[in-house]
Design a protein around this motif. Sequence first.
Motif, PDB file in Angstrom:
ATOM      1  N   PRO A 193     -39.028 -25.930   4.293  1.00 51.92           N
ATOM      2  CA  PRO A 193     -39.993 -26.658   4.204  1.00 51.92           C
ATOM      3  C   PRO A 193     -41.345 -26.107   4.626  1.00 51.92           C
ATOM      4  O   PRO A 193     -41.263 -25.343   5.618  1.00 51.92           O
ATOM      5  CB  PRO A 193     -39.647 -27.941   4.929  1.00 51.92           C
ATOM      6  CG  PRO A 193     -38.257 -27.943   5.173  1.00 51.92           C
ATOM      7  CD  PRO A 193     -37.709 -26.579   5.093  1.00 51.92           C
ATOM      8  N   SER A 194     -42.353 -26.477   3.848  1.00 51.46           N
ATOM      9  CA  SER A 194     -43.433 -25.615   4.086  1.00 51.46           C
ATOM     10  C   SER A 194     -44.000 -26.156   5.378  1.00 51.46           C
ATOM     11  O   SER A 194     -44.071 -27.319   5.658  1.00 51.46           O
ATOM     12  CB  SER A 194     -44.687 -25.824   2.941  1.00 51.46           C
ATOM     13  OG  SER A 194     -45.885 -25.178   3.424  1.00 51.46           O
ATOM     14  N   PRO A 195     -44.628 -25.388   6.463  1.00 52.51           N
ATOM     15  CA  PRO A 195     -45.173 -26.032   7.673  1.00 52.51           C
ATOM     16  C   PRO A 195     -46.451 -26.590   7.097  1.00 52.51           C
ATOM     17  O   PRO A 195     -47.244 -26.183   6.103  1.00 52.51           O
ATOM     18  CB  PRO A 195     -45.778 -24.708   8.524  1.00 52.51           C
ATOM     19  CG  PRO A 195     -44.535 -23.597   7.770  1.00 52.51           C
ATOM     20  CD  PRO A 195     -44.527 -24.155   6.741  1.00 52.51           C
ATOM     21  N   SER A 196     -46.927 -27.779   7.988  1.00 48.16           N
ATOM     22  CA  SER A 196     -48.144 -28.333   7.782  1.00 48.16           C
ATOM     23  C   SER A 196     -49.426 -27.358   8.118  1.00 48.16           C
ATOM     24  O   SER A 196     -49.154 -26.771   9.060  1.00 48.16           O
ATOM     25  CB  SER A 196     -48.086 -29.761   8.514  1.00 48.16           C
ATOM     26  OG  SER A 196     -48.070 -29.321   9.968  1.00 48.16           O
TER      27      SER A 196
ATOM     28  N   LYS B 186     -32.983 -22.956  14.214  1.00 43.06           N
ATOM     29  CA  LYS B 186     -34.241 -23.420  14.399  1.00 43.06           C
ATOM     30  C   LYS B 186     -35.391 -22.653  14.253  1.00 43.06           C
ATOM     31  O   LYS B 186     -35.147 -21.268  14.210  1.00 43.06           O
ATOM     32  CB  LYS B 186     -34.498 -24.127  15.836  1.00 43.06           C
ATOM     33  CG  LYS B 186     -33.522 -25.169  16.251  1.00 43.06           C
ATOM     34  CD  LYS B 186     -33.852 -25.571  17.740  1.00 43.06           C
ATOM     35  CE  LYS B 186     -32.990 -26.848  17.785  1.00 43.06           C
ATOM     36  NZ  LYS B 186     -32.923 -27.687  19.264  1.00 43.06           N
ATOM     37  N   VAL B 187     -36.463 -22.964  13.923  1.00 38.86           N
ATOM     38  CA  VAL B 187     -37.699 -21.946  13.439  1.00 38.86           C
ATOM     39  C   VAL B 187     -38.896 -22.482  14.195  1.00 38.86           C
ATOM     40  O   VAL B 187     -39.283 -23.732  14.178  1.00 38.86           O
ATOM     41  CB  VAL B 187     -38.016 -21.836  12.076  1.00 38.86           C
ATOM     42  CG1 VAL B 187     -39.093 -20.775  11.845  1.00 38.86           C
ATOM     43  CG2 VAL B 187     -36.584 -21.272  11.131  1.00 38.86           C
ATOM     44  N   ILE B 188     -39.436 -21.644  14.974  1.00 46.40           N
ATOM     45  CA  ILE B 188     -40.707 -21.968  15.856  1.00 46.40           C
ATOM     46  C   ILE B 188     -41.885 -21.513  15.137  1.00 46.40           C
ATOM     47  O   ILE B 188     -42.242 -20.164  14.691  1.00 46.40           O
ATOM     48  CB  ILE B 188     -40.477 -21.483  17.239  1.00 46.40           C
ATOM     49  CG1 ILE B 188     -39.263 -21.521  17.777  1.00 46.40           C
ATOM     50  CG2 ILE B 188     -41.893 -21.852  17.849  1.00 46.40           C
ATOM     51  CD1 ILE B 188     -38.761 -22.956  18.042  1.00 46.40           C
ATOM     52  N   CYS B 189     -42.780 -22.517  15.016  1.00 47.41           N
ATOM     53  CA  CYS B 189     -43.998 -22.171  14.151  1.00 47.41           C
ATOM     54  C   CYS B 189     -45.298 -21.906  15.360  1.00 47.41           C
ATOM     55  O   CYS B 189     -45.449 -23.094  15.801  1.00 47.41           O
ATOM     56  CB  CYS B 189     -44.259 -22.990  12.729  1.00 47.41           C
ATOM     57  SG  CYS B 189     -46.064 -22.886  12.253  1.00 47.41           S
TER      58      CYS B 189
ATOM     59  N   PHE C 291     -47.434 -25.476  18.719  1.00 51.19           N
ATOM     60  CA  PHE C 291     -46.262 -25.013  18.398  1.00 51.19           C
ATOM     61  C   PHE C 291     -45.344 -26.307  17.669  1.00 51.19           C
ATOM     62  O   PHE C 291     -45.260 -27.316  18.382  1.00 51.19           O
ATOM     63  CB  PHE C 291     -45.622 -24.697  19.533  1.00 51.19           C
ATOM     64  CG  PHE C 291     -46.136 -23.458  20.236  1.00 51.19           C
ATOM     65  CD1 PHE C 291     -45.180 -22.404  20.301  1.00 51.19           C
ATOM     66  CD2 PHE C 291     -47.222 -23.507  21.198  1.00 51.19           C
ATOM     67  CE1 PHE C 291     -45.693 -21.174  20.988  1.00 51.19           C
ATOM     68  CE2 PHE C 291     -47.460 -22.398  21.654  1.00 51.19           C
ATOM     69  CZ  PHE C 291     -46.836 -21.217  21.607  1.00 51.19           C
ATOM     70  N   ASP C 292     -44.979 -25.809  16.530  1.00 54.48           N
ATOM     71  CA  ASP C 292     -44.073 -26.716  15.679  1.00 54.48           C
ATOM     72  C   ASP C 292     -42.582 -26.360  15.616  1.00 54.48           C
ATOM     73  O   ASP C 292     -42.417 -24.869  15.913  1.00 54.48           O
ATOM     74  CB  ASP C 292     -44.481 -27.149  14.305  1.00 54.48           C
ATOM     75  CG  ASP C 292     -45.955 -27.581  14.300  1.00 54.48           C
ATOM     76  OD1 ASP C 292     -46.315 -28.322  15.209  1.00 54.48           O
ATOM     77  OD2 ASP C 292     -46.624 -27.603  13.203  1.00 54.48           O
ATOM     78  N   ILE C 293     -41.650 -27.152  15.703  1.00 59.52           N
ATOM     79  CA  ILE C 293     -40.259 -26.483  15.504  1.00 59.52           C
ATOM     80  C   ILE C 293     -39.370 -27.272  14.322  1.00 59.52           C
ATOM     81  O   ILE C 293     -39.671 -28.470  14.072  1.00 59.52           O
ATOM     82  CB  ILE C 293     -39.476 -26.890  16.914  1.00 59.52           C
ATOM     83  CG1 ILE C 293     -38.192 -26.202  16.901  1.00 59.52           C
ATOM     84  CG2 ILE C 293     -39.441 -28.398  17.026  1.00 59.52           C
ATOM     85  CD1 ILE C 293     -37.514 -26.356  18.286  1.00 59.52           C
TER      86      ILE C 293
ATOM     87  N   TRP D 299     -39.836 -30.349   9.987  1.00 58.77           N
ATOM     88  CA  TRP D 299     -40.707 -29.960  11.107  1.00 58.77           C
ATOM     89  C   TRP D 299     -41.187 -30.904  11.934  1.00 58.77           C
ATOM     90  O   TRP D 299     -41.417 -32.256  11.436  1.00 58.77           O
ATOM     91  CB  TRP D 299     -41.941 -29.276  10.541  1.00 58.77           C
ATOM     92  CG  TRP D 299     -41.652 -27.896   9.791  1.00 58.77           C
ATOM     93  CD1 TRP D 299     -41.561 -27.923   8.413  1.00 58.77           C
ATOM     94  CD2 TRP D 299     -41.635 -26.636  10.534  1.00 58.77           C
ATOM     95  NE1 TRP D 299     -41.206 -26.426   8.280  1.00 58.77           N
ATOM     96  CE2 TRP D 299     -41.339 -25.690   9.256  1.00 58.77           C
ATOM     97  CE3 TRP D 299     -41.572 -26.198  11.641  1.00 58.77           C
ATOM     98  CZ2 TRP D 299     -41.037 -24.365   9.707  1.00 58.77           C
ATOM     99  CZ3 TRP D 299     -41.353 -24.688  12.040  1.00 58.77           C
ATOM    100  CH2 TRP D 299     -41.241 -23.937  10.777  1.00 58.77           C
ATOM    101  N   ARG D 300     -41.343 -30.960  13.079  1.00 54.15           N
ATOM    102  CA  ARG D 300     -42.138 -31.815  14.226  1.00 54.15           C
ATOM    103  C   ARG D 300     -42.922 -31.041  15.100  1.00 54.15           C
ATOM    104  O   ARG D 300     -42.753 -29.858  15.323  1.00 54.15           O
ATOM    105  CB  ARG D 300     -40.965 -32.694  14.612  1.00 54.15           C
ATOM    106  CG  ARG D 300     -39.999 -31.943  15.773  1.00 54.15           C
ATOM    107  CD  ARG D 300     -39.053 -32.999  16.332  1.00 54.15           C
ATOM    108  NE  ARG D 300     -38.004 -32.340  17.022  1.00 54.15           N
ATOM    109  CZ  ARG D 300     -38.246 -31.731  18.208  1.00 54.15           C
ATOM    110  NH1 ARG D 300     -39.276 -31.669  18.731  1.00 54.15           N
ATOM    111  NH2 ARG D 300     -37.192 -31.196  18.818  1.00 54.15           N
ATOM    112  N   ARG D 301     -43.846 -31.649  15.839  1.00 55.54           N
ATOM    113  CA  ARG D 301     -44.666 -31.009  16.873  1.00 55.54           C
ATOM    114  C   ARG D 301     -44.034 -30.916  18.049  1.00 55.54           C
ATOM    115  O   ARG D 301     -43.210 -31.778  18.589  1.00 55.54           O
ATOM    116  CB  ARG D 301     -45.870 -32.138  16.823  1.00 55.54           C
ATOM    117  CG  ARG D 301     -46.944 -31.209  17.955  1.00 55.54           C
ATOM    118  CD  ARG D 301     -47.357 -29.873  17.674  1.00 55.54           C
ATOM    119  NE  ARG D 301     -47.991 -29.526  16.568  1.00 55.54           N
ATOM    120  CZ  ARG D 301     -49.468 -29.618  16.684  1.00 55.54           C
ATOM    121  NH1 ARG D 301     -50.039 -29.545  17.695  1.00 55.54           N
ATOM    122  NH2 ARG D 301     -49.839 -29.278  15.395  1.00 55.54           N
TER     123      ARG D 301
END
Length: 395
Positions: free
Chosen positions: A145-148, A169-172, A187-189, A197-199
């Motif tokens: 899914p596209s990060p916000s 998991k992916v860390i943004c 940081f979002d995960i 995604w969530r903050r």
Amino acid sequence: MAANSADHSPAEEIAGNNDLLTEILSRLPVKPLLRFKTVSKQWHNLISDRRFSHYHSRHHPPPACSALFFRHLSTSTSTSAASLSPTLDFIPLNSIATPLPSLFNSSSMTILQSCNGLLLCKSVSDSRTTFHVCNPTINRISRLPSPSRRKSVVSLNLAFDPSKSIDLKVICVRKDRSKSPKLSYGFDIYSSEIGAWRRSIDFFRPLCDIEFRHGVYWNGSIHWLPTGRSWSKTTLFYDVENECLKNLELPCTSEAICLEGYLAESHGRLHMIQLPMSGELEFHVMELDSNDLCWFVKYRVNVDLLGPEFGCQFREMSSYSWLPMHGWYRFWNILIFGVVHGEEEEDSALLALTPDSIISVNLSTAEVTTLCDVNNCEPLGANYIYQYIPSLYRV
């Protein structure tokens, strides 16, 4: 006594018992399991199940890297490696036949990171960037899914260990100036189990400039290094399970120069190359202890192993040539880009790019092996060479 027609043979008993079949198949290496998926629909579904890949990983040590993805700028490089696209080559590290991944026939797919058999990639279409997780072993790809607030994204970092969890998991890491005129980060995960995604960390301002684009996952954490202009004595890592940032001291001694520009994970171990002062005849490969998080010298490498020409230049040089923005160690015309470990300690090797070849230097025997020949190669740097590790995980 006549045999009971209802009795089953041992083979039939095993075939009809998924738990017993799982116990048997989980003891086998990845390569034969890929062939066994064609035995029957039952075997295919069993081996393709994420829970099986997790169970399989718990019965085997971390798999060794068997090939490299070599990303470069040149449109014509290797004469002996397999070209997957105009700017991506596939280089086997041993004589064992490795199936050629077919995910990268298009140059629009770009590798960003490798992590325990999976690849984090991106593609660009009509100026829109899409991120993917790929398993090149089974040629499967899954769109994230596209990060916000995509324009604020600095980097994405893959965190995956099949021996601990089936949850990928992916860390943004994103830029955030909303709460301060100075640059800070949020940081979002992303969790594959949740699919969203969530903050994770709302606001953070590092004490030095961190190269967030080149994270390395090791021992449950994402590790980064400072940028070349920072020259900090400490750096950061993100604890994925506890979702917090922690400091880590960098190795630095009076006898050597520690260039903060490149980390490499291999076979469950994290390394940094520590380069000596000019005139010294060896450099150090540092390893991070997983218990006390302290660096120690794992290998001492004589510069002459990289070739007589390099040894002479190394003795005579009064300064090093280093490109911090790309995170590589380049001395004149030699690029050192990491260490790979085999199933046994004596299989560990240093990898380097020379003007005409990619070589492997065995760290136990000092034997030098040419992995492939290259022509007119223009590498992007050490952070753009990725490991291929066989994996059963279904993305």
